[in-house]
Design an enzyme around this catalytic site. Sequence first.
Site, PDB file in Angstrom:
ATOM      1  N   ARG B  19      50.563  34.534  38.772  1.00  0.00           N
ATOM      2  CA  ARG B  19      50.208  33.635  37.665  1.00  0.00           C
ATOM      3  C   ARG B  19      49.119  34.290  36.807  1.00  0.00           C
ATOM      4  O   ARG B  19      49.363  34.756  35.703  1.00  0.00           O
ATOM      5  CB  ARG B  19      49.742  32.267  38.205  1.00  0.00           C
ATOM      6  N   ASP B  20      47.919  34.387  37.351  1.00  0.00           N
ATOM      7  CA  ASP B  20      46.770  34.911  36.603  1.00  0.00           C
ATOM      8  C   ASP B  20      47.018  36.356  36.166  1.00  0.00           C
ATOM      9  O   ASP B  20      46.596  36.778  35.080  1.00  0.00           O
ATOM     10  CB  ASP B  20      45.531  34.826  37.510  1.00  0.00           C
ATOM     11  N   HIS B 212      36.860  31.994  43.327  1.00  0.00           N
ATOM     12  CA  HIS B 212      37.739  32.853  42.521  1.00  0.00           C
ATOM     13  C   HIS B 212      36.851  33.824  41.743  1.00  0.00           C
ATOM     14  O   HIS B 212      36.218  33.441  40.763  1.00  0.00           O
ATOM     15  CB  HIS B 212      38.548  31.945  41.576  1.00  0.00           C
ATOM     16  N   HIS B 214      36.021  37.587  39.787  1.00  0.00           N
ATOM     17  CA  HIS B 214      36.505  38.763  39.060  1.00  0.00           C
ATOM     18  C   HIS B 214      35.573  39.926  39.384  1.00  0.00           C
ATOM     19  O   HIS B 214      34.402  39.714  39.691  1.00  0.00           O
ATOM     20  CB  HIS B 214      36.522  38.490  37.548  1.00  0.00           C
ATOM     21  N   CYS B 245      40.574  40.866  31.682  1.00  0.00           N
ATOM     22  CA  CYS B 245      39.391  40.129  31.292  1.00  0.00           C
ATOM     23  C   CYS B 245      39.275  40.311  29.789  1.00  0.00           C
ATOM     24  O   CYS B 245      38.917  41.389  29.322  1.00  0.00           O
ATOM     25  CB  CYS B 245      38.157  40.674  31.996  1.00  0.00           C
ATOM     26  N   ASN B 254      40.570  40.209  38.089  1.00  0.00           N
ATOM     27  CA  ASN B 254      40.474  39.557  39.395  1.00  0.00           C
ATOM     28  C   ASN B 254      40.141  40.539  40.509  1.00  0.00           C
ATOM     29  O   ASN B 254      40.560  41.686  40.472  1.00  0.00           O
ATOM     30  CB  ASN B 254      41.837  38.930  39.747  1.00  0.00           C
TER      31      ASN B 254
END
Lengths: 331, 331
Positions: B19-20, B212, B214, B245, B254
């Site tokens: 997804r991300d 979560h 990064h 990002c 991530n």
Amino acid sequence: MNVWNGKRRRIYMQEVGTRDGFQSEGTFVDTREKIALIDALSDTGLAKIEVTAFVSPQAIPALRDAEAVLRQIRRKPGVVYTALVPNVRGAERAIDARADELNLVMSASESHNLSNLRMTRDQSFHGLKQVAALAREAGLPVNISLSCAFGCPMEGDVPETTVLAWSQRFIEEASAHGVTLCDTTGMAHPKQVARLTARFVERWPDTELTLHFHNTRGMGLANVLAAVDAGADRFDASLGGIGGCPYAPGASGNVCSEEIVHALELMGYDTGIELGALIDAATRLPALIGHDIPSQIVKAGRRLDLHPLPTDFAAIRERALQRDATASARN
Amino acid sequence: MNVWNGKRRRIYMQEVGTRDGFQSEGTFVDTREKIALIDALSDTGLAKIEVTAFVSPQAIPALRDAEAVLRQIRRKPGVVYTALVPNVRGAERAIDARADELNLVMSASESHNLSNLRMTRDQSFHGLKQVAALAREAGLPVNISLSCAFGCPMEGDVPETTVLAWSQRFIEEASAHGVTLCDTTGMAHPKQVARLTARFVERWPDTELTLHFHNTRGMGLANVLAAVDAGADRFDASLGGIGGCPYAPGASGNVCSEEIVHALELMGYDTGIELGALIDAATRLPALIGHDIPSQIVKAGRRLDLHPLPTDFAAIRERALQRDATASARN
């Protein structure tokens, strides 16, 4: 003590980019540029700078100007200007060029020492004892860098007892002032680092211990923190994160000076470093070495280097608030 | 407890790459390839997989096949297949396609919420409350992902109290089963993470808390460990470290699933993950997305993936030992 909260605890940062970094570059960095960079680094608050290596110019042409660089840099009081020396000849050259410290190197792994230095570890040790004697005569402290202290890319695990035994020989038989435990190919992990560091600090509280990590597998900063938690306060790092890892093309090499300082300062540690000046120095690197650098801080900026609002932000907000007004008018 | 030594403590890993990660790729990954990748990930031991997002296909064409993917993946018992939904329409689609959980998202920062979602935080909250009600009717748990929980790239620091207040509203007013504190642009640092995590865990011990992170500024793994030390046991990560990002071109996004698992397993934590299978899945990514991936583990291999001795190693050793023999013959 809580490792996540530095509470102004002092951490000493040592720069290895101009030696460990430049040594693995294909491009020869101009001598005046090297000197200018080191002079800039001297003003950032670093505790030690590994200026260069006195090795064979045929073996490492990138550092063939070792004498000129070490002689011509500006000496900032309080900064230790160290140089790597592999043997007596190198030590004589480094002493002659006024190194503050000699950094000797051998591997804790027999396979790595033979592959890299063409000697058994015993042969290296006996050679380096002579170097240490020479340094003692010149009144210079000696640091021993033990490669593969956290694992050998050919042998695998290197027993803690082996690393401590070689540390002991250098401390007791060669009067080493400092020991650097080097994670040469990024095999160290925090559990191992915490344990080995604690054992070292407990056994030799008066020996200057440095941890030298590579970020090859993404564990660099975590390893630094594990070592800090176990009592270490002195770390090698490389400006811009330069310095390759011959066993992992494309992977990161040395931990990046400005990344480590950025994190430690946010956590409340006192690195003594003026981070802006360090980042400025790192920003000069791509022009010197001809390629991009791994530094995440140079790419992303510091944590609070903010970004502007979208240019249409006022309109966005106006429209959003208008929806509320419309909704309440309906009620 | 010593955070450096996991002692088989269980950590739950949640995959967000499909997804991300895919969402920020220019290339559309073929639906069958997505399904095959997720099916492979299902067998690695992940606790949760964020399969896709039910957003406007115009806004995020990369995920326009959300229904097909969520419907056609193989469901491995024990794995939670979650989907991001921005609104009631997305929730209806996700419920229809048999999501196990709905992941809602808003920002803890007003500027970021307005810039990104074109709504005030209050407007977002009221919309998401309706989504949560819909999920409750369908018998599905709801997770709320709070963006910018560790800082906003436009506002800077976001107060802890703000993050906790929004968490409270979702837990108390929207019956959220879980909260994810998202470090959307890599501003989190370990001191902050340790503190916020400890406060959250103390206040809501029964809420499923996910962190979560990064790796934008190189602090990803250190932040995971700070959160673990403060009581968290559940982390998002992205296969191969994909996921960009937008505020830092070229910087990492991530944290990388296989890097985090590699480190945690070395430290003795039980992630439940079969690392080899996870690395195999990551290795498939470059062909799917058309470019190299940040993963240091894919580049450098695991810690004990050893390298061969030099081909002339026997000769090197022979010559070295010969020197000893010559020397002792002389004595």
